[in-house]
Write an enzyme that holds these catalytic residues in place. Structure first.
Site, PDB file in Angstrom:
ATOM      1  N   HIS A 150       4.390  -8.152  -5.008  1.00  0.00           N
ATOM      2  CA  HIS A 150       3.077  -8.448  -4.410  1.00  0.00           C
ATOM      3  C   HIS A 150       2.611  -9.870  -4.716  1.00  0.00           C
ATOM      4  CE1 HIS A 150       1.654  -4.336  -3.250  1.00  0.00           C
ATOM      5  NE2 HIS A 150       2.646  -4.000  -4.056  1.00  0.00           N
ATOM      6  N   ILE A 210       5.034  -2.897  -7.933  1.00  0.00           N
ATOM      7  CA  ILE A 210       4.307  -1.625  -8.057  1.00  0.00           C
ATOM      8  C   ILE A 210       4.992  -0.587  -7.174  1.00  0.00           C
ATOM      9  CG2 ILE A 210       2.069  -0.480  -7.771  1.00  0.00           C
ATOM     10  CD1 ILE A 210       0.807  -3.320  -7.896  1.00  0.00           C
ATOM     11  N   ARG A 211       5.615   0.375  -7.770  1.00  0.00           N
ATOM     12  CA  ARG A 211       6.415   1.365  -7.004  1.00  0.00           C
ATOM     13  C   ARG A 211       7.241   0.625  -5.946  1.00  0.00           C
ATOM     14  NH1 ARG A 211       3.342   4.554  -3.878  1.00  0.00           N
ATOM     15  NH2 ARG A 211       1.541   3.220  -4.152  1.00  0.00           N
ATOM     16  N   GLY A 230       0.863  -1.177   0.000  1.00  0.00           N
ATOM     17  CA  GLY A 230       0.000   0.000   0.000  1.00  0.00           C
ATOM     18  C   GLY A 230       0.893   1.218   0.000  1.00  0.00           C
ATOM     19  N   GLU A 231       0.753   2.034   1.001  1.00  0.00           N
ATOM     20  CA  GLU A 231       1.595   3.230   1.120  1.00  0.00           C
ATOM     21  C   GLU A 231       2.189   3.248   2.523  1.00  0.00           C
ATOM     22  OE1 GLU A 231       2.630   5.363  -1.166  1.00  0.00           O
ATOM     23  OE2 GLU A 231       3.757   6.250   0.486  1.00  0.00           O
ATOM     24  N   GLU A 234       0.214 -11.455  -3.505  1.00  0.00           N
ATOM     25  CA  GLU A 234      -1.254 -11.584  -3.429  1.00  0.00           C
ATOM     26  C   GLU A 234      -1.935 -11.158  -4.730  1.00  0.00           C
ATOM     27  OE1 GLU A 234       0.491  -9.186  -2.401  1.00  0.00           O
ATOM     28  OE2 GLU A 234      -0.604  -7.297  -2.577  1.00  0.00           O
ATOM     29  N   CYS A 280       6.048  -5.247   0.162  1.00  0.00           N
ATOM     30  CA  CYS A 280       6.216  -3.920  -0.442  1.00  0.00           C
ATOM     31  C   CYS A 280       6.164  -2.823   0.642  1.00  0.00           C
ATOM     32  CB  CYS A 280       5.174  -3.732  -1.544  1.00  0.00           C
ATOM     33  SG  CYS A 280       5.627  -2.451  -2.700  1.00  0.00           S
TER      34      CYS A 280
END
Ligand code: GLN
EC number: 4.3.3.6
Length: 206
Positions: free
Chosen positions: A184, A148-149, A55-56, A186, A87
């Site tokens: 990720h 992702i990032r 997430g962030e 998942e 992540c």
């Protein structure tokens, strides 16, 4: 109670996807257990294993402080329960993190995984990609990694094992009870990494 109880930290990020993957992993392994969303210190203290999703990381850290979860998370992880950080989750677990472009940013970290992280190591959102990675030490010779990032690990402390690299960058590590990936797991249908994590939780409980 012999059932395994795995919690997904549900402050922000890929919570539902991890819930599904963990349930599927338990199912495929024929292991009895439950998977729940955890937010509060009480919920966190009740689980046998914990997933901190992607997430962030800055937001997740702030929310953990606001709702009082930060200390319980740290205590629980230091008590030795298996943890999978994905992540942003990997970043939150780390001792040190800096952004590839912005450099050091003061973000709350759990400071339990002895690594230095470079955030957004492969670029920003538009540079997200998928690539095959191998995690031989986890008995996973091939896995489709969704980045992702994504962060990378720049430096590892002495108790940290490198599980996988992509383009010369470390993208998966293990330090005792802590497993962390830049990508990720998942977001693919392959639940082999979640299965390895469920086995870690089972072994630590028995
Ligand atoms: N770059 C994000 C962060 O710093 C992590 C991205 C992710 O979890 N997909 O939190």
């Amino acid at each position: 109670m012999s059932e395994l109880d795995i919690g997904i930290l549900a402050l922000q990020g890929d919570v539902a996807e991890n819930l599904m993957s963990t349930m599927e992993a338990m199912n495929e392994l024929g292991i009895d257990g439950s998977v729940s969303q955890v937010k509060t210190p009480d919920q966190i203290s009740a689980v046998d294993g914990l997933i901190i999703p992607g997430g962030e990381s800055t937001m997740m850290g702030q929310l953990s402080i606001t709702n009082g979860a930060m200390n319980s998370l740290k205590e629980k992880i230091e008590s030795g329960i298996p943890v999978l950080g994905i992540c942003a989750g990997m970043i939150l677990l780390s001792k040190n993190s800096k952004d590839r472009v912005l450099g050091a940013t003061k973000q709350p970290l759990l400071d339990v995984l002895d690594v230095e992280i470079e955030r957004n190591s492969f670029g920003r959102q538009k540079d997200s990609f998928e690539a095959e990675v191998s995690l031989d030490a986890m008995d996973i010779p091939s896995f489709q990694g969704v980045f992702i990032r994504a962060p990378a690990v720049l430096r590892t402390g002495s108790g940290v094992e490198t599980l996988g690299k992509f383009n010369e960058k470390i993208i998966a590590v293990k330090q005792g009870n802590i497993l962390a990936t830049s990508f990720h797991p998942e977001l693919t249908r392959d639940v082999s990494l979640h299965k390895q994590f469920v086995k870690m939780v089972k072994d630590s409980k028995s």
